[in-house]
Design an enzyme around this catalytic site. Structure first.
Site, PDB file in Angstrom:
ATOM      1  N   SER A  49      -3.918  -3.502   3.559  1.00 54.57           N
ATOM      2  CA  SER A  49      -3.984  -3.121   4.971  1.00 54.57           C
ATOM      3  C   SER A  49      -4.391  -4.333   5.781  1.00 54.57           C
ATOM      4  CB  SER A  49      -5.046  -2.046   5.200  1.00 54.57           C
ATOM      5  OG  SER A  49      -4.612  -0.824   4.675  1.00 54.57           O
ATOM      6  N   THR A  50      -3.691  -4.567   6.868  1.00 53.56           N
ATOM      7  CA  THR A  50      -4.112  -5.642   7.760  1.00 53.56           C
ATOM      8  C   THR A  50      -5.416  -5.228   8.429  1.00 53.56           C
ATOM      9  OG1 THR A  50      -3.063  -4.728   9.745  1.00 53.56           O
ATOM     10  CG2 THR A  50      -1.701  -6.172   8.364  1.00 53.56           C
ATOM     11  N   ASP A  72      -3.468   2.304  -4.400  1.00 57.72           N
ATOM     12  CA  ASP A  72      -3.217   3.640  -3.881  1.00 57.72           C
ATOM     13  C   ASP A  72      -2.118   4.250  -4.742  1.00 57.72           C
ATOM     14  OD1 ASP A  72      -3.392   5.853  -2.261  1.00 57.72           O
ATOM     15  OD2 ASP A  72      -1.887   5.123  -0.867  1.00 57.72           O
ATOM     16  N   HIS A 104       3.209   1.882   6.167  1.00 49.20           N
ATOM     17  CA  HIS A 104       2.703   2.754   7.228  1.00 49.20           C
ATOM     18  C   HIS A 104       2.129   1.915   8.367  1.00 49.20           C
ATOM     19  CE1 HIS A 104       1.983   6.063   3.948  1.00 49.20           C
ATOM     20  NE2 HIS A 104       3.251   5.767   4.100  1.00 49.20           N
ATOM     21  N   HIS A 120      -0.068   7.708  12.874  1.00 47.92           N
ATOM     22  CA  HIS A 120       0.234   7.197  11.532  1.00 47.92           C
ATOM     23  C   HIS A 120       1.742   7.306  11.340  1.00 47.92           C
ATOM     24  CE1 HIS A 120      -0.115   7.637   6.950  1.00 47.92           C
ATOM     25  NE2 HIS A 120      -0.647   6.470   7.227  1.00 47.92           N
ATOM     26  N   TYR A 160      -6.276  -2.793  -2.099  1.00 50.74           N
ATOM     27  CA  TYR A 160      -6.689  -1.643  -2.905  1.00 50.74           C
ATOM     28  C   TYR A 160      -5.541  -1.104  -3.734  1.00 50.74           C
ATOM     29  CZ  TYR A 160      -4.879   0.716   1.360  1.00 50.74           C
ATOM     30  OH  TYR A 160      -4.128   1.105   2.437  1.00 50.74           O
ATOM     31  N   ASN A 181      -0.031   1.898  12.082  1.00 53.14           N
ATOM     32  CA  ASN A 181      -1.102   2.642  12.747  1.00 53.14           C
ATOM     33  C   ASN A 181      -1.294   2.144  14.167  1.00 53.14           C
ATOM     34  OD1 ASN A 181      -2.199   4.108  10.269  1.00 53.14           O
ATOM     35  ND2 ASN A 181      -2.112   1.973   9.616  1.00 53.14           N
ATOM     36  N   GLU A 233      -0.147  -0.845   6.765  1.00 49.82           N
ATOM     37  CA  GLU A 233      -0.464  -0.765   5.333  1.00 49.82           C
ATOM     38  C   GLU A 233       0.832  -0.983   4.568  1.00 49.82           C
ATOM     39  OE1 GLU A 233      -1.511   3.389   5.050  1.00 49.82           O
ATOM     40  OE2 GLU A 233      -2.171   3.213   7.112  1.00 49.82           O
TER      41      GLU A 233
END
Lengths: 66, 492
Positions: B96-97, B89, B150, B236, B87, B152, B9
């Site tokens: 986000s991929t 935030d 970030h 995360h 989006y 993941n 992200e």
């Protein structure tokens, strides 16, 4: 290394260190070529760089992330 | 071995160049709502399974869970044709991929995200009352405000969180030498320094916590797997920088993916405990010659390169004797080559790693202009290195003139803007959005909801990230003429 030394490492200004290596003639030639190329890039950066850099950077404030 | 799912992200810094600028939230909303290529613009984001308040240490903290109404939901969220998400935030546009299975795809889909945001900016500039917006793929405003990048990683739930922590802390403290984005100066009350390796290191104040916005932890404990919680956790990772250079992203994500596989497989990993990780992460960041020593709890001392090398050697040993992902060999070779050169002279990486590319650019400029580190143009160069505009962004200028090495091509990236990875559930999500744009009511990482008429919404759960792939669902999705047929054959 003591904690004190750590701190001074962090502050150390390393601008003096130069990176172009190569003692052989070939290495020097390559180094020269890279330098010419970078010179060209530096001229380009001046054209692209935002005017009033100081003001621009000062006004760039971001809040409320993550 | 579980097949690793990876995704990132990126929050973008945003600046409005109009005098009559809106607040950053409105600006970000305006921006993402310009994106012209949404396959299903009415699709909502399904928040049902979202709970960022669960802690991996086994408790839930108090707080309000996000549940916007449909109109606001649509303003905040755009489900992309590539299976990713655009989006807002907080006060930033974020991308986000989609779920990927390898580090090269992460590079490609991150760059596809840059294209998405760039389109948004260009559209905003063509509005009746044009908004001149500039986006930065970086992590700080240089004044003590950081915004996140970030990562993941899907991880086997049976691995105890403490085991992850123990093995990851020394790795995270030193990984920045591969994947720091470089920064002029220091902030967040840290001692002055002309240049440092990481954008984010100044902001890490604690070792382990759920927080991402204040008192940031090296290990983030958010436990929101977006998948079957009995099988998986989603690690995360908030400690990394957003990168411009493809090789930095590739190494950042790929090295960690391998270390996680080794942890899951109980392979031998370096037995290292840092004396003071929160301090060391900043010391490493400030040490651009990569010579200073990090103290371990048992009194041993290593450089950051040496610690990375211990992980690399362990990974080599592991890869020799075990089944690994097919990209592992290439990743290990690059990791090895980069570490060897960092050890000799970091400036050798001035085509590959962000912090060195940027440092070399700035030093060359200083030499040419005969200026010092206090010259305001250097801070401008630092910021503009991350500028997403093709004509203004200094990274992109260097890339265009072939001063940096790449792993992808422009056509790879163009394709990744509209097409999902084929080997994860992102394929099912992205393909449904395109095939049934009117019927998709909502989507999330772990679900897709169809409006089948008569006010009936049917939900297809996607709790297994490795299903919904092209191999498993292509013939179904290609042969079905209606959503009812798809649902029928999935026996919903």
């Amino acid at each position: 290394m003591s904690k004190q030394e750590h701190k001074s490492d962090r502050k150390k200004d390393s601008t003096k260190k130069e990176e172009e290596s190569g003692s052989s003639a070939k290495g020097q030639e390559k180094g020269k070529k890279i330098k010419e190329d970078l010179d060209k890039l530096m001229d380009k950066i001046d054209d692209v760089l935002e005017e009033n850099a100081e003001e621009f950077v000062k006004n760039y404030v971001q809040k409320g992330g993550e | 071995m579980i097949k690793r799912i990876l995704g990132t992200e990126t929050e973008f810094g945003i600046a409005a160049r109009n005098a009559e600028a809106l607040d950053p939230v409105s600006t970000s909303l305006l921006l993402i709502n310009q994106y012209p290529y949404l396959p299903s613009p009415r699709a909502l984001w399904d928040y049902e399974h979202e709970n960022p308040l669960l802690d991996a240490r086994g408790f839930e903290v108090e707080g309000e869970r996000e549940r916007p109404g449909p109109e606001y939901n649509r303003l905040l969220n755009k489900v992309l044709g590539n299976g990713g998400r655009l989006y807002v935030d907080g006060a930033h546009p974020e991308y986000s991929t989609p779920e990927c299975t390898n580090p090269l795809d992460v590079v490609m889909y991150e760059r596809a995200g840059d294209r998405v945001l760039r389109e948004c900016c260009e559209q905003a500039g063509r509005m009746k009352e044009p908004s001149r917006l500039v986006l930065y793929r970086n992590n700080t405003d240089g004044k003590g405000n950081s915004y996140g990048y970030h990562e993941n990683y899907l991880v086997d739930r049976t691995v105890p969180f403490e085991v992850l922590m123990k093995n990851l802390i020394p790795f995270f403290v030193t990984r920045q030498i591969l994947a720091g984005s470089g920064k002029v100066g220091a902030e967040n009350r840290m001692p002055a320094v002309p240049y440092q390796i990481s954008q984010r290191a100044d902001f890490f104040e604690t070792l382990v916590d759920l927080n991402t916005m204040v008192k940031r932890p090296i290990i983030n404990t958010r436990d929101e797997p977006h998948s079957d919680p009995a099988k998986y956790r989603r690690l995360h990772v908030i400690v990394g920088d957003a990168n411009m250079a493809e090789i930095s992203t590739y190494l950042k994500v790929g090295t960690l993916a391998i270390v996680l596989t080794m942890i899951e497989e109980k392979a031998a990993l370096p037995d290292i405990e840092l004396e003071d990780p929160v301090r060391s992460i900043k010391d490493v960041s400030g040490d651009i010659d990569l010579k200073s020593m990090i103290r371990l709890s048992d009194g041993r001392k290593y450089t950051a390169v040496e610690i990375q090398r211990l992980y690399l050697e362990a990974a080599h040993r592991f890869a020799e004797g075990s089944e690994t992902e097919k990209w592992t060999r290439d990743l290990l070779a690059k990791w090895e080559s980069v570490l060897s050169r960092l050890e000799q002279d970091p400036m050798q990486l001035s085509r590959e790693l962000d912090w060195v590319i940027k440092l070399k650019m700035i030093r060359s400029y200083m030499e040419k202009k005969n200026c010092g580190w206090d010259d305001p143009r250097l801070a401008m160069m630092d910021l503009q290195y991350h500028d997403l505009r093709p004509d203004k962004g200094l990274y992109f200028a260097m890339e265009r003139d072939q001063y940096v090495d790449r792993l992808t091509t422009d056509s790879d990236i163009e394709r990744a803007e509209q097409n999902p990875p084929t080997d994860t559930r992102a394929y099912f999500r992205g393909t449904c959005l395109k095939k049934f744009p009117k019927e998709v009511y909502a989507a999330s990482w772990s679900s897709i909801l169809f409006d089948v008429g008569n006010t009936t919404i049917k939900k297809v759960p996607l709790m297994e990230p490795l299903r919904g792939t092209q191999i498993l669902t292509r013939s179904l999705l290609e042969s079905a003429r209606t959503v009812e047929e798809v649902l029928g054959r999935l026996s919903m």
